[in-house]
Design a protein around this motif. Structure first.
Motif, mmCIF file in Angstrom:
data_model
loop_
_atom_site.group_PDB
_atom_site.id
_atom_site.type_symbol
_atom_site.label_atom_id
_atom_site.label_comp_id
_atom_site.label_asym_id
_atom_site.label_seq_id
_atom_site.Cartn_x
_atom_site.Cartn_y
_atom_site.Cartn_z
ATOM 1 N N ALA A 63 15.109 -14.168 -7.826
ATOM 2 C CA ALA A 63 13.843 -14.656 -7.264
ATOM 3 C C ALA A 63 14.069 -15.376 -5.945
ATOM 4 C CB ALA A 63 13.154 -15.588 -8.260
ATOM 5 N N GLU A 64 15.082 -16.221 -5.874
ATOM 6 C CA GLU A 64 15.351 -16.970 -4.644
ATOM 7 C C GLU A 64 15.769 -16.047 -3.503
ATOM 8 O OE1 GLU A 64 14.716 -19.993 -3.918
ATOM 9 O OE2 GLU A 64 14.113 -20.692 -5.895
ATOM 10 N N ARG A 65 16.281 -14.871 -3.836
ATOM 11 C CA ARG A 65 16.624 -13.876 -2.801
ATOM 12 C C ARG A 65 15.429 -13.007 -2.428
ATOM 13 N NH1 ARG A 65 21.490 -13.492 -5.963
ATOM 14 N NH2 ARG A 65 20.643 -11.677 -7.063
ATOM 15 N N GLY A 66 14.317 -13.180 -3.136
ATOM 16 C CA GLY A 66 13.142 -12.372 -2.863
ATOM 17 C C GLY A 66 13.241 -10.958 -3.403
ATOM 18 N N ASP A 67 14.097 -10.750 -4.393
ATOM 19 C CA ASP A 67 14.304 -9.419 -4.960
ATOM 20 C C ASP A 67 13.343 -9.213 -6.135
ATOM 21 O OD1 ASP A 67 15.210 -7.029 -6.028
ATOM 22 O OD2 ASP A 67 17.322 -7.489 -5.635
ATOM 23 N N VAL A 68 12.138 -8.775 -5.802
ATOM 24 C CA VAL A 68 11.084 -8.620 -6.809
ATOM 25 C C VAL A 68 11.480 -7.601 -7.869
ATOM 26 C CG1 VAL A 68 8.705 -7.881 -7.187
ATOM 27 C CG2 VAL A 68 9.276 -9.296 -5.191
ATOM 28 N N ASP A 69 12.034 -6.479 -7.464
ATOM 29 C CA ASP A 69 12.400 -5.437 -8.420
ATOM 30 C C ASP A 69 13.454 -5.929 -9.402
ATOM 31 O OD1 ASP A 69 10.635 -3.721 -7.216
ATOM 32 O OD2 ASP A 69 12.153 -2.746 -5.955
ATOM 33 N N ALA A 70 14.449 -6.681 -8.908
ATOM 34 C CA ALA A 70 15.506 -7.182 -9.785
ATOM 35 C C ALA A 70 14.952 -8.177 -10.802
ATOM 36 C CB ALA A 70 16.617 -7.827 -8.963
ATOM 37 N N LEU A 80 8.856 -14.227 -11.110
ATOM 38 C CA LEU A 80 8.316 -13.142 -10.294
ATOM 39 C C LEU A 80 7.488 -13.691 -9.127
ATOM 40 C CD1 LEU A 80 8.454 -10.073 -10.312
ATOM 41 C CD2 LEU A 80 6.311 -10.043 -11.592
ATOM 42 N N ALA A 81 6.734 -14.758 -9.373
ATOM 43 C CA ALA A 81 5.938 -15.370 -8.306
ATOM 44 C C ALA A 81 6.841 -15.930 -7.208
ATOM 45 C CB ALA A 81 5.059 -16.474 -8.887
ATOM 46 N N ILE A 82 7.942 -16.539 -7.593
ATOM 47 C CA ILE A 82 8.887 -17.052 -6.603
ATOM 48 C C ILE A 82 9.474 -15.905 -5.792
ATOM 49 C CG2 ILE A 82 11.134 -18.181 -6.302
ATOM 50 C CD1 ILE A 82 10.442 -19.941 -8.689
ATOM 51 N N ALA A 83 9.806 -14.816 -6.456
ATOM 52 C CA ALA A 83 10.371 -13.657 -5.762
ATOM 53 C C ALA A 83 9.396 -13.118 -4.717
ATOM 54 C CB ALA A 83 10.731 -12.569 -6.769
ATOM 55 N N HIS A 84 8.129 -12.992 -5.087
ATOM 56 C CA HIS A 84 7.118 -12.522 -4.132
ATOM 57 C C HIS A 84 6.985 -13.499 -2.963
ATOM 58 C CE1 HIS A 84 5.448 -8.931 -5.986
ATOM 59 N NE2 HIS A 84 5.466 -9.541 -7.165
ATOM 60 N N GLN A 85 7.014 -14.795 -3.270
ATOM 61 C CA GLN A 85 6.893 -15.808 -2.223
ATOM 62 C C GLN A 85 8.083 -15.753 -1.261
ATOM 63 O OE1 GLN A 85 6.385 -19.801 -3.690
ATOM 64 N NE2 GLN A 85 6.781 -20.735 -1.697
ATOM 65 N N ALA A 89 7.898 -12.671 0.949
ATOM 66 C CA ALA A 89 6.901 -12.834 1.996
ATOM 67 C C ALA A 89 7.428 -13.744 3.110
ATOM 68 C CB ALA A 89 5.610 -13.408 1.417
ATOM 69 N N GLU A 90 8.134 -14.803 2.744
ATOM 70 C CA GLU A 90 8.695 -15.717 3.738
ATOM 71 C C GLU A 90 9.703 -15.015 4.629
ATOM 72 O OE1 GLU A 90 8.339 -19.730 0.915
ATOM 73 O OE2 GLU A 90 10.275 -18.738 1.229
ATOM 74 N N ARG A 91 10.484 -14.126 4.045
ATOM 75 C CA ARG A 91 11.508 -13.431 4.821
ATOM 76 C C ARG A 91 10.905 -12.392 5.764
ATOM 77 N NH1 ARG A 91 13.942 -15.584 0.689
ATOM 78 N NH2 ARG A 91 16.194 -15.913 0.585
ATOM 79 N N ARG A 92 9.702 -11.951 5.466
ATOM 80 C CA ARG A 92 9.065 -10.913 6.303
ATOM 81 C C ARG A 92 8.256 -11.491 7.468
ATOM 82 N NH1 ARG A 92 6.835 -6.657 1.656
ATOM 83 N NH2 ARG A 92 8.887 -5.725 1.185
ATOM 84 N N ARG A 93 8.116 -12.808 7.486
ATOM 85 C CA ARG A 93 7.340 -13.418 8.574
ATOM 86 C C ARG A 93 8.118 -13.418 9.892
ATOM 87 N NH1 ARG A 93 5.358 -18.673 5.079
ATOM 88 N NH2 ARG A 93 3.949 -17.536 3.678
#
Length: 225
Positions: free
Chosen positions: A185-192, A213-218, A221-225
């Motif tokens: 989650a902290e890596r933003g890996d939603v699928d994992a 899962l919510a943390i992963a999505h967050q 999203a932060e990494r894509r900004r």
């Protein structure tokens, strides 16, 4: 508080305070700047007259896991070993005991000294290891594998010798799936995260899986900004 228990707490507190722990009631807590921590508690089970019995539990706490439990409230005031991703109940007897017991019993000053020595010895041996896990998920995952190998070796040795010695296993129990889910989650890996939590029995919008899962999505999203 029972006088014998008070003296036991004083003896143990001296070492824990030196190691950076803060006591609140019968719980000692240590946290790193990111909110990862260690908690040790004294769980009373009986107090009759001049006697007192208790368990001593310890847990390693993972910051995002604590946020799931406490939200905006401060876990530094309320987290217990129950909230840990690694949990252990200290053994009250020494290594020579045929049937190790987890219940500490105090009815005389000599019991206090012995119980404090058991806990302080365990802490001296194990605190550095526990502190090395704080904020280091890879170190925790490596420790899980090490403990699994040690348990398998101990089991094989006992079967080969024909002599069963209860408690001859690595200290503590891990919540490996929780550690892995929050690491993903902290890596933003939603699928994992979705894969890791797919088999968890408890679901729903307020579940641990939904939180990871919510943390992963967050984070994604932060990494894509």
């Amino acid at each position: 508080m029972n006088a014998l228990l008070r003296r036991f707490v004083e003896l143990v507190e001296a070492d824990l305070t030196a190691a950076g722990f803060v006591r609140r009631g019968l719980v000692f807590r240590h946290f790193d700047p990111e909110g990862n921590g260690i908690a040790l508690d004294i769980q009373r089970t009986a107090a009759l007259g001049g006697e007192v019995e208790f368990f001593s539990n310890v847990g390693v706490l993972l910051a995002p896991h604590l946020r799931y439990f406490f939200g905006e409230h401060d876990p530094r005031r309320a987290a217990t070993p129950h909230h840990g991703v690694w949990r252990h109940r200290l053994v009250a007897t020494d290594d020579d005991a045929a049937m190790p017991d987890h219940r500490f019993s105090l009815s005389a000053q000599a019991d206090v000294e012995r119980a404090a020595a058991v806990v302080r010895t365990w802490l001296a041996r194990n605190l550095p290891r526990m502190k090395s896990w704080l904020g280091d998920v890879e170190a925790m995952l490596a420790a899980i594998e090490e403990d699994r190998e040690r348990a398998a070796q101990a089991r094989a040795e006992q079967l080969a010798s024909g002599r069963w010695r209860a408690g001859r296993w690595p200290d503590g129990e891990w919540s490996g799936a929780v550690i892995r889910a929050y690491a993903h989650a902290e890596r933003g890996d939603v699928d994992a995260v979705a894969t890791e939590t797919a088999s968890w029995r408890v679901g729903g919008p307020d579940s641990l899986a939904a939180d990871a899962l919510a943390i992963a999505h967050q984070r994604r999203a932060e990494r894509r900004r």
